[in-house]
Design a protein around this motif. Sequence first.
Motif, PDB file in Angstrom:
ATOM      1  N   GLN A 133       5.869  -1.278   3.261  1.00  0.00           N
ATOM      2  CA  GLN A 133       4.540  -2.359   3.019  1.00  0.00           C
ATOM      3  C   GLN A 133       4.235  -2.321   1.622  1.00  0.00           C
ATOM      4  OE1 GLN A 133       3.410  -4.336   5.376  1.00  0.00           O
ATOM      5  NE2 GLN A 133       2.454  -5.323   3.546  1.00  0.00           N
ATOM      6  N   THR A 193       7.011  -4.047  -0.268  1.00  0.00           N
ATOM      7  CA  THR A 193       6.600  -5.462   0.148  1.00  0.00           C
ATOM      8  C   THR A 193       5.719  -6.300  -0.882  1.00  0.00           C
ATOM      9  OG1 THR A 193       7.688  -5.204   2.263  1.00  0.00           O
ATOM     10  CG2 THR A 193       6.367  -7.271   1.808  1.00  0.00           C
ATOM     11  N   ASP A 194       4.442  -5.484  -0.932  1.00  0.00           N
ATOM     12  CA  ASP A 194       3.345  -5.795  -1.475  1.00  0.00           C
ATOM     13  C   ASP A 194       3.564  -6.220  -2.978  1.00  0.00           C
ATOM     14  OD1 ASP A 194       1.971  -5.987   0.920  1.00  0.00           O
ATOM     15  OD2 ASP A 194       0.889  -4.146   0.548  1.00  0.00           O
ATOM     16  N   GLU A 205       6.556  -6.287  -4.580  1.00  0.00           N
ATOM     17  CA  GLU A 205       7.483  -7.699  -4.678  1.00  0.00           C
ATOM     18  C   GLU A 205       6.687  -8.783  -4.764  1.00  0.00           C
ATOM     19  OE1 GLU A 205      10.486  -7.025  -1.548  1.00  0.00           O
ATOM     20  OE2 GLU A 205      11.653  -5.781  -2.716  1.00  0.00           O
ATOM     21  N   ALA A 206       5.679  -9.064  -3.786  1.00  0.00           N
ATOM     22  CA  ALA A 206       4.827 -10.219  -3.829  1.00  0.00           C
ATOM     23  C   ALA A 206       3.902 -10.582  -5.216  1.00  0.00           C
ATOM     24  CB  ALA A 206       3.802 -10.188  -2.478  1.00  0.00           C
ATOM     25  N   ASN A 227       6.315 -11.243  -7.688  1.00  0.00           N
ATOM     26  CA  ASN A 227       6.633 -12.674  -7.750  1.00  0.00           C
ATOM     27  C   ASN A 227       5.679 -13.616  -8.163  1.00  0.00           C
ATOM     28  OD1 ASN A 227       9.104 -12.027  -6.595  1.00  0.00           O
ATOM     29  ND2 ASN A 227       8.640 -12.287  -4.663  1.00  0.00           N
ATOM     30  N   GLU A 228       4.253 -13.153  -7.654  1.00  0.00           N
ATOM     31  CA  GLU A 228       3.176 -14.077  -8.193  1.00  0.00           C
ATOM     32  C   GLU A 228       2.942 -14.062  -9.732  1.00  0.00           C
ATOM     33  OE1 GLU A 228      -0.483 -12.882  -6.094  1.00  0.00           O
ATOM     34  OE2 GLU A 228       0.557 -13.370  -4.222  1.00  0.00           O
TER      35      GLU A 228
END
Length: 117
Positions: free
Chosen positions: A72, A75-76, A78-79, A82-83
């Motif tokens: 998690q 994933t967070d 990476e998000a 990306n932002e």
Amino acid sequence: AKSANLEHQRQALALVTEELKQTSFHYLDRLKEEQDRGKEAREKAEQLAQEVAELGRAVSARETDLVSYRRQFVTDMEAILNELGESRRLNATLRRMLKGASAEAFNSLPEALQMED
């Protein structure tokens, strides 16, 4: 004399029999104690084995949780990255637009000042 000898042998036999009986009881008591200690040791070993199994399951569950939390987190992150990437691209685009707008505004400033006169 035979009768006295026979009586003496009977008494000796009775004494030996009583000693054997007492010795047997003594050894039976010790055997029972050993069996009880063995039983207690087996019960304790079984209890410890159950506790170890429970701890193993708890550790396994924690490891699963940690793997899940790690996934998690990745994933967070990476998000977020990306932002940030999107934000940087947008920022660069806005800067280009502002530079272009500033240049146009600066270039048209003399015209605007002349119009005001």
